[in-house]
Design a protein around this motif. Structure first.
Motif, PDB file in Angstrom:
ATOM      1  N   VAL A  54      31.176  41.994   0.689  1.00  0.00           N
ATOM      2  CA  VAL A  54      32.501  42.614   0.658  1.00  0.00           C
ATOM      3  C   VAL A  54      32.397  44.081   1.086  1.00  0.00           C
ATOM      4  CG1 VAL A  54      34.257  43.496  -0.929  1.00  0.00           C
ATOM      5  CG2 VAL A  54      33.650  41.076  -0.967  1.00  0.00           C
ATOM      6  N   THR A  55      31.405  44.791   0.548  1.00  0.00           N
ATOM      7  CA  THR A  55      31.232  46.200   0.896  1.00  0.00           C
ATOM      8  C   THR A  55      30.912  46.360   2.384  1.00  0.00           C
ATOM      9  OG1 THR A  55      30.077  46.168  -1.217  1.00  0.00           O
ATOM     10  CG2 THR A  55      30.194  48.274  -0.068  1.00  0.00           C
ATOM     11  N   ASP A  56      29.933  45.549   2.844  1.00  0.00           N
ATOM     12  CA  ASP A  56      29.535  45.623   4.255  1.00  0.00           C
ATOM     13  C   ASP A  56      30.710  45.349   5.176  1.00  0.00           C
ATOM     14  OD1 ASP A  56      27.109  45.980   3.218  1.00  0.00           O
ATOM     15  OD2 ASP A  56      26.171  44.183   4.073  1.00  0.00           O
ATOM     16  N   VAL A  57      31.408  44.258   4.903  1.00  0.00           N
ATOM     17  CA  VAL A  57      32.476  43.802   5.795  1.00  0.00           C
ATOM     18  C   VAL A  57      33.586  44.847   5.849  1.00  0.00           C
ATOM     19  CG1 VAL A  57      34.335  42.118   6.022  1.00  0.00           C
ATOM     20  CG2 VAL A  57      31.999  41.352   5.604  1.00  0.00           C
ATOM     21  N   SER A  58      33.905  45.400   4.680  1.00  0.00           N
ATOM     22  CA  SER A  58      34.946  46.412   4.629  1.00  0.00           C
ATOM     23  C   SER A  58      34.593  47.580   5.556  1.00  0.00           C
ATOM     24  CB  SER A  58      35.099  46.844   3.168  1.00  0.00           C
ATOM     25  OG  SER A  58      35.634  48.105   3.095  1.00  0.00           O
ATOM     26  N   ALA A  59      33.328  48.035   5.517  1.00  0.00           N
ATOM     27  CA  ALA A  59      32.896  49.128   6.389  1.00  0.00           C
ATOM     28  C   ALA A  59      32.971  48.737   7.853  1.00  0.00           C
ATOM     29  CB  ALA A  59      31.470  49.537   6.026  1.00  0.00           C
ATOM     30  N   MET A  60      32.528  47.524   8.148  1.00  0.00           N
ATOM     31  CA  MET A  60      32.525  47.064   9.542  1.00  0.00           C
ATOM     32  C   MET A  60      33.938  46.988  10.112  1.00  0.00           C
ATOM     33  SD  MET A  60      29.832  43.982   9.346  1.00  0.00           S
ATOM     34  CE  MET A  60      28.100  44.269   9.120  1.00  0.00           C
ATOM     35  N   LEU A  61      34.859  46.480   9.311  1.00  0.00           N
ATOM     36  CA  LEU A  61      36.233  46.333   9.792  1.00  0.00           C
ATOM     37  C   LEU A  61      36.833  47.697  10.117  1.00  0.00           C
ATOM     38  CD1 LEU A  61      37.627  43.567   7.400  1.00  0.00           C
ATOM     39  CD2 LEU A  61      36.979  43.337   9.807  1.00  0.00           C
ATOM     40  N   ARG A  62      36.589  48.668   9.238  1.00  0.00           N
ATOM     41  CA  ARG A  62      37.135  50.005   9.477  1.00  0.00           C
ATOM     42  C   ARG A  62      36.528  50.605  10.740  1.00  0.00           C
ATOM     43  NH1 ARG A  62      39.636  50.768   4.485  1.00  0.00           N
ATOM     44  NH2 ARG A  62      38.136  49.718   3.176  1.00  0.00           N
ATOM     45  N   GLU A  63      35.221  50.404  10.890  1.00  0.00           N
ATOM     46  CA  GLU A  63      34.530  50.957  12.052  1.00  0.00           C
ATOM     47  C   GLU A  63      35.062  50.321  13.346  1.00  0.00           C
ATOM     48  OE1 GLU A  63      30.303  50.924  11.468  1.00  0.00           O
ATOM     49  OE2 GLU A  63      29.971  51.304  13.607  1.00  0.00           O
ATOM     50  N   ALA A  64      35.412  49.042  13.262  1.00  0.00           N
ATOM     51  CA  ALA A  64      35.878  48.346  14.462  1.00  0.00           C
ATOM     52  C   ALA A  64      37.309  48.734  14.828  1.00  0.00           C
ATOM     53  CB  ALA A  64      35.784  46.831  14.251  1.00  0.00           C
ATOM     54  N   GLY A  65      38.029  49.384  13.950  1.00  0.00           N
ATOM     55  CA  GLY A  65      39.381  49.830  14.264  1.00  0.00           C
ATOM     56  C   GLY A  65      40.393  48.714  14.317  1.00  0.00           C
ATOM     57  N   VAL A  66      40.055  47.605  13.727  1.00  0.00           N
ATOM     58  CA  VAL A  66      40.932  46.454  13.790  1.00  0.00           C
ATOM     59  C   VAL A  66      41.929  46.517  12.633  1.00  0.00           C
ATOM     60  CG1 VAL A  66      39.462  44.999  12.349  1.00  0.00           C
ATOM     61  CG2 VAL A  66      40.826  43.948  14.146  1.00  0.00           C
ATOM     62  N   ALA A  67      43.099  45.917  12.840  1.00  0.00           N
ATOM     63  CA  ALA A  67      44.030  45.749  11.720  1.00  0.00           C
ATOM     64  C   ALA A  67      43.660  44.441  11.044  1.00  0.00           C
ATOM     65  CB  ALA A  67      45.467  45.687  12.222  1.00  0.00           C
ATOM     66  N   ALA A  68      43.242  44.513   9.784  1.00  0.00           N
ATOM     67  CA  ALA A  68      42.713  43.318   9.140  1.00  0.00           C
ATOM     68  C   ALA A  68      43.624  42.839   8.015  1.00  0.00           C
ATOM     69  CB  ALA A  68      41.316  43.581   8.603  1.00  0.00           C
ATOM     70  N   ILE A  69      43.838  41.526   7.981  1.00  0.00           N
ATOM     71  CA  ILE A  69      44.545  40.934   6.844  1.00  0.00           C
ATOM     72  C   ILE A  69      43.578  39.990   6.159  1.00  0.00           C
ATOM     73  CG2 ILE A  69      46.484  39.575   6.065  1.00  0.00           C
ATOM     74  CD1 ILE A  69      47.998  40.270   8.376  1.00  0.00           C
ATOM     75  N   HIS A  70      43.358  40.220   4.898  1.00  0.00           N
ATOM     76  CA  HIS A  70      42.379  39.463   4.160  1.00  0.00           C
ATOM     77  C   HIS A  70      43.123  38.722   3.060  1.00  0.00           C
ATOM     78  CE1 HIS A  70      38.270  39.159   2.272  1.00  0.00           C
ATOM     79  NE2 HIS A  70      39.040  38.893   1.241  1.00  0.00           N
ATOM     80  N   VAL A  71      43.096  37.389   3.074  1.00  0.00           N
ATOM     81  CA  VAL A  71      43.780  36.698   1.978  1.00  0.00           C
ATOM     82  C   VAL A  71      42.753  36.168   0.993  1.00  0.00           C
ATOM     83  CG1 VAL A  71      45.647  36.011   3.529  1.00  0.00           C
ATOM     84  CG2 VAL A  71      43.914  34.346   2.886  1.00  0.00           C
ATOM     85  N   THR A  72      43.097  36.218  -0.265  1.00  0.00           N
ATOM     86  CA  THR A  72      42.183  35.770  -1.313  1.00  0.00           C
ATOM     87  C   THR A  72      42.987  35.496  -2.577  1.00  0.00           C
ATOM     88  OG1 THR A  72      40.286  36.381  -2.673  1.00  0.00           O
ATOM     89  CG2 THR A  72      41.724  38.174  -1.983  1.00  0.00           C
ATOM     90  N   HIS A  73      42.387  34.739  -3.491  1.00  0.00           N
ATOM     91  CA  HIS A  73      43.042  34.587  -4.786  1.00  0.00           C
ATOM     92  C   HIS A  73      42.291  35.415  -5.833  1.00  0.00           C
ATOM     93  CE1 HIS A  73      40.040  31.302  -4.563  1.00  0.00           C
ATOM     94  NE2 HIS A  73      39.772  31.723  -5.786  1.00  0.00           N
ATOM     95  N   ASP A  74      41.273  36.189  -5.366  1.00  0.00           N
ATOM     96  CA  ASP A  74      40.419  36.945  -6.277  1.00  0.00           C
ATOM     97  C   ASP A  74      40.835  38.417  -6.235  1.00  0.00           C
ATOM     98  OD1 ASP A  74      38.424  38.452  -7.408  1.00  0.00           O
ATOM     99  OD2 ASP A  74      36.800  37.173  -6.689  1.00  0.00           O
ATOM    100  N   GLU A  75      41.433  38.892  -7.322  1.00  0.00           N
ATOM    101  CA  GLU A  75      41.996  40.238  -7.315  1.00  0.00           C
ATOM    102  C   GLU A  75      40.923  41.321  -7.191  1.00  0.00           C
ATOM    103  OE1 GLU A  75      45.021  40.754 -10.206  1.00  0.00           O
ATOM    104  OE2 GLU A  75      45.316  42.870  -9.706  1.00  0.00           O
ATOM    105  N   ASP A  76      39.761  41.115  -7.852  1.00  0.00           N
ATOM    106  CA  ASP A  76      38.678  42.098  -7.772  1.00  0.00           C
ATOM    107  C   ASP A  76      38.204  42.255  -6.328  1.00  0.00           C
ATOM    108  OD1 ASP A  76      38.809  42.454 -10.462  1.00  0.00           O
ATOM    109  OD2 ASP A  76      37.262  40.937 -10.904  1.00  0.00           O
ATOM    110  N   GLU A  77      38.026  41.117  -5.674  1.00  0.00           N
ATOM    111  CA  GLU A  77      37.588  41.131  -4.287  1.00  0.00           C
ATOM    112  C   GLU A  77      38.615  41.865  -3.434  1.00  0.00           C
ATOM    113  OE1 GLU A  77      36.261  37.285  -2.581  1.00  0.00           O
ATOM    114  OE2 GLU A  77      37.505  37.822  -0.857  1.00  0.00           O
ATOM    115  N   ALA A  78      39.893  41.587  -3.690  1.00  0.00           N
ATOM    116  CA  ALA A  78      40.962  42.213  -2.925  1.00  0.00           C
ATOM    117  C   ALA A  78      40.901  43.739  -3.078  1.00  0.00           C
ATOM    118  CB  ALA A  78      42.319  41.688  -3.389  1.00  0.00           C
ATOM    119  N   ARG A  79      40.738  44.217  -4.314  1.00  0.00           N
ATOM    120  CA  ARG A  79      40.708  45.674  -4.535  1.00  0.00           C
ATOM    121  C   ARG A  79      39.467  46.294  -3.898  1.00  0.00           C
ATOM    122  NH1 ARG A  79      45.195  46.415  -6.424  1.00  0.00           N
ATOM    123  NH2 ARG A  79      46.076  45.068  -8.036  1.00  0.00           N
ATOM    124  N   ALA A  80      38.346  45.533  -3.916  1.00  0.00           N
ATOM    125  CA  ALA A  80      37.102  46.091  -3.379  1.00  0.00           C
ATOM    126  C   ALA A  80      37.175  46.282  -1.875  1.00  0.00           C
ATOM    127  CB  ALA A  80      35.924  45.182  -3.740  1.00  0.00           C
TER     128      ALA A  80
END
Lengths: 222, 543
Positions: A181-207
């Protein structure tokens, strides 16, 4: 809001969308904007229409009503391959007959890259993921976490404007999920993409996300 | 139950279940083939080399190769779209379409040949293309079933991923769909090729000089030219080619990336009207292609020169044979039914025991593998080998009437193993352990665990073996006695005579074969249906 933000359209704008799949309508009037380098997490229980939202944005599911705009252009009726929207599923779905590098190069080749250039870029992306030397590996030899990273690299390689992530960590164990989750979040920001992440896990969503939204708050139930 | 996985020891008798099938295969498959090979090699060296050097064998090999290649391509061209629409989409009538498309494969080849004759009329009904068409017709089901089974496993997610990466629909099909189907396509192509390459009934009834196969050449050499060493040499060449192609197919299938299989999930029809119409039209045209020859056959059985008539149906008990000696058609039906019953019992017993060896640890389980070998040995090769081994003194079994059921059993045993072994394997071996912990003896525990599935698959496989026997022509032609032909042999004999009565009565016999065969297949389908679960997994992006 800065002037720049007011003048540039959001990377992704969803306008008055109806969420429906195989005759079942979950929500109507769904509207949402996502800016470049922004990660939005959409929360909702299973069966609430989260995957349908992503499917409609990516063009995989027919849209009952509403519009999708990417960088200000209406792509509602564009075919999947011409939308500039990437999609990551719960499972990595790496092409089993291609090796790791060819999987990552696949989208680049479809966007007109030469074989050599695509292979080179695939190598860079693998290094970025911490998977140097994995080019020739068969995808069956990858661990779950590695496979999902490769899937992420494959989706990001052709530089989509928007990336939809459909619970991409749900098949992984909790420990691996936290690290990814940490890695992917950094990668997405670096890539400049608009990301939509769906989940049913609230902790994951906040992270992972800049904004966390309940799906039900986006539209009217039906 | 592997020895090392801590599962229950199988009952003692089960550990010896390999003996009977192994002995049967040794005596009736290996021995005749050895006799065949010895006959070839024992021929004075010059004669064998002469025969192998004779241009005829290689001309026929070339002709048959071209013919089989064309048949394979045509079967794929028709079969692949049908595999797509009958195994992937959810619509009313899909199961029916799938069943109809399977019909040609279960029809006896002689019946298919006669049906094609009925479609094209009695005129220029023979030649290269009509043979290719008939072969493709029979084998549509091979392609649709083998490829369809793999295609149905395909959720379409990989294509969607390719599409989101920028691939067009066509591109995604070429890059993702085709590679994932490659092994199934190769496997089915190998089967279609072998079938067309070794075809006999269709070639005899629809072919001309341009469509000879090595199989028909073997029959000619034994029954017309009485050149047994020549026939053995021809059969040997065919055996080599067939083995080579089947190995190629197996190699291509093995190269496929391993993927876990998941329950088949049918997808809704495409949302666009054009896509929807394309799927339904393809299914409809497929059914039409299959049904037209069968309908033509029925019409032939009901028409004389003066219009509609039941004459051919009423002349089953006695037929105006003229100068040729011909048994009454009804007797042929009786003969076929008796042989089919014996075959069903024999093949189910031997094949069932061979299939059970998959439950035993160690080498005996090889028997289940070996039992599939007859698939690669053509009926004429088998028939010739058995004729050489058991058809003349000192060991003449022909009078016993057992040669045909034995040969038919050999043809049917691979099918029996293919039906029984997966059924047995699908049973959780821990059921037997549970039964044992509750006090069941090893045998009792075995039946508690495997009895329910065995009851289903044994009946189904016996019925299939019976259906194979009803329609088989090659071995019956070799091993049968002139006075009591089977129905397919009788049909071929009738068609060898001039006159509309011969054609009409042959068509009646063919229609009866169609009805009996379809009845058997339908009963098998119904009977074994509960064994198959039809779990529906959610489709790709279900919410």
């Amino acid at each position: 809001m800065t002037t720049r933000e007011l003048l540039t359209p959001p990377r992704l704008a969803v306008e008055d969308l109806a969420l429906g799949y195989e005759g079942v309508t979950f929500l109507t009037g769904v509207s949402l904007t996502v800016a470049a380098s922004e990660i939005v997490a959409i929360l909702g229980p299973s069966g609430s229409g989260k995957s349908t939202l992503l499917g409609e944005i990516a063009g995989v599911v027919p849209i009952p009503a509403g519009r999708i705009l990417v960088d200000g252009t209406d792509v509602t009726t564009e075919p999947i391959h011409a939308r500039g929207v990437g999609l990551i599923f719960q499972e990595p779905l790496l092409f089993p007959h291609l090796d790791v590098a060819a999987n990552i190069a696949y989208g680049l080749r479809r966007h007109g890259w030469s074989k050599a250039a695509a292979a080179g870029r695939a190598g860079e992306l693998l290094a970025w993921l911490g998977l140097e030397g994995y080019q020739r590996r068969r995808v069956g030899e990858l661990s779950g976490g590695q496979a999902q990273r490769v899937a992420l690299a494959r989706a990001l390689a052709p530089k989509p404007a928007v990336l939809c992530l459909d619970e991409p960590f749900s098949a992984l164990d909790a420990d691996l999920r936290r690290r990814l989750v940490t890695d992917v979040s950094a990668m997405l920001r670096e890539a400049g993409v608009a990301a939509i992440h769906v989940t049913h896990d609230e902790d994951e969503a906040r992270a992972i996300a800049d904004r966390v939204i309940e799906l039900s708050s986006l539209g009217r139930p039906r | 139950m592997g020895g090392g996985d801590g599962a229950l020891t199988p009952p003692r008798w089960l550990r010896w279940s390999w003996v009977a099938p192994a002995a049967f295969l040794l005596v009736f498959l290996a021995y005749p083939l050895v006799v065949l090979i010895v006959t070839v090699t024992r021929t004075s060296e010059g004669a064998l080399l002469d025969r192998l050097a004779s241009p005829v064998i290689w001309q026929v090999t070339a002709l048959a190769t071209v013919q089989a290649l064309m048949s394979t391509v045509l079967a794929l061209v028709v079969g692949l779209p049908l595999a797509n629409v009958t195994s992937r989409y959810r619509y009313r009538g899909r199961a029916f379409a799938q069943a109809v498309v399977t019909v040609p494969f279960v029809l006896p080849t002689v019946v298919v040949a006669l049906a094609f004759r009925s479609v094209v009329g009695v005129g220029p009904s023979q030649g290269f293309w009509i043979v290719v068409l008939a072969h493709a017709y029979v084998n549509i089901a091979v392609v649709t079933r083998i490829v369809g089974a793999q295609w149905a496993q395909h959720s379409g997610d990989y294509e969607l991923v390719a599409r989101t990466l920028g691939a067009t629909r066509t591109r995604a099909f070429i890059d993702v769909t085709l590679p994932s189907l490659r092994s199934a396509i190769a496997a089915s192509a190998a089967v279609v090729f072998v079938f067309s390459f070794t075809s006999l009934g269709i070639v005899l009834l629809l072919g001309d000089a341009s469509t000879r196969t090595l199989e028909s050449q073997v029959l000619r050499q034994t029954s017309v030219l009485l050149d047994f060493p020549g026939a053995a040499a021809t059969a040997l060449v065919q055996l080599v080619v067939v083995t080579f192609v089947l190995l190629l197919g197996a190699a291509a299938a093995r190269r496929a990336p391993a993927r876990r299989s998941r329950p088949v999930s049918l997808r809704p029809l495409p949302p666009s009207a054009i896509g929807r119409a394309a799927v339904l039209a393809t299914a409809g045209i497929g059914m039409l292609i299959v049904l037209v020859p069968v309908l033509a056959l029925v019409i032939t059985s009901l028409r004389g020169s003066d219009g509609w008539t039941l004459t051919w149906w009423t002349s089953l008990s006695s037929i105006d044979a003229g100068t040729t000696r011909l048994a009454p058609p009804a007797a042929a039906i009786a003969t076929s039914l008796v042989l089919a019953t014996v075959t069903a019992l024999l093949a189910a017993l031997v094949g069932g025991l061979a299939a059970l060896t998959v439950l035993t640890p160690g080498r005996p389980r090889l028997v289940a593998l070996i039992a599939v070998v007859p698939l690669g040995v053509s009926a004429a090769t088998l028939g010739l080998g058995m004729l050489l081994a058991f058809g003349r003194p000192p060991l003449d079994l022909r009078a016993s009437g057992l040669l045909i059921p034995i040969a038919h059993s050999l043809v049917a045993i691979p099918l029996v193993v293919a039906v029984v072994a997966p059924g047995v394997r699908s049973t959780d071996p821990r059921l037997a352990s549970v039964a044992a912990t509750l006090g069941a003896t090893p045998s009792r525990a075995f039946w508690t665990a495997y009895g329910p599935v065995l009851r289903i698959v044994m009946v189904a496989s016996a019925a299939l073996a019976g259906a194979v026997s009803l329609g088989e022509f090659g071995a019956a032609a070799f091993l049968g006695r002139a006075a009591s032909p089977t129905v397919p042999v009788q049909i071929v004999r009738l068609l060898g005579r001039p006159g509309e009565q011969s054609l009409g009565v042959a068509a009646v016999l063919a229609v009866i074969l169609v009805i009996v065969t379809l009845a058997v297949v339908l009963i098998v389908d119904r009977w074994s249906a509960p064994a198959r679960s039809s779990v529906r997994a959610p489709a790709t992006v279900t919410p």
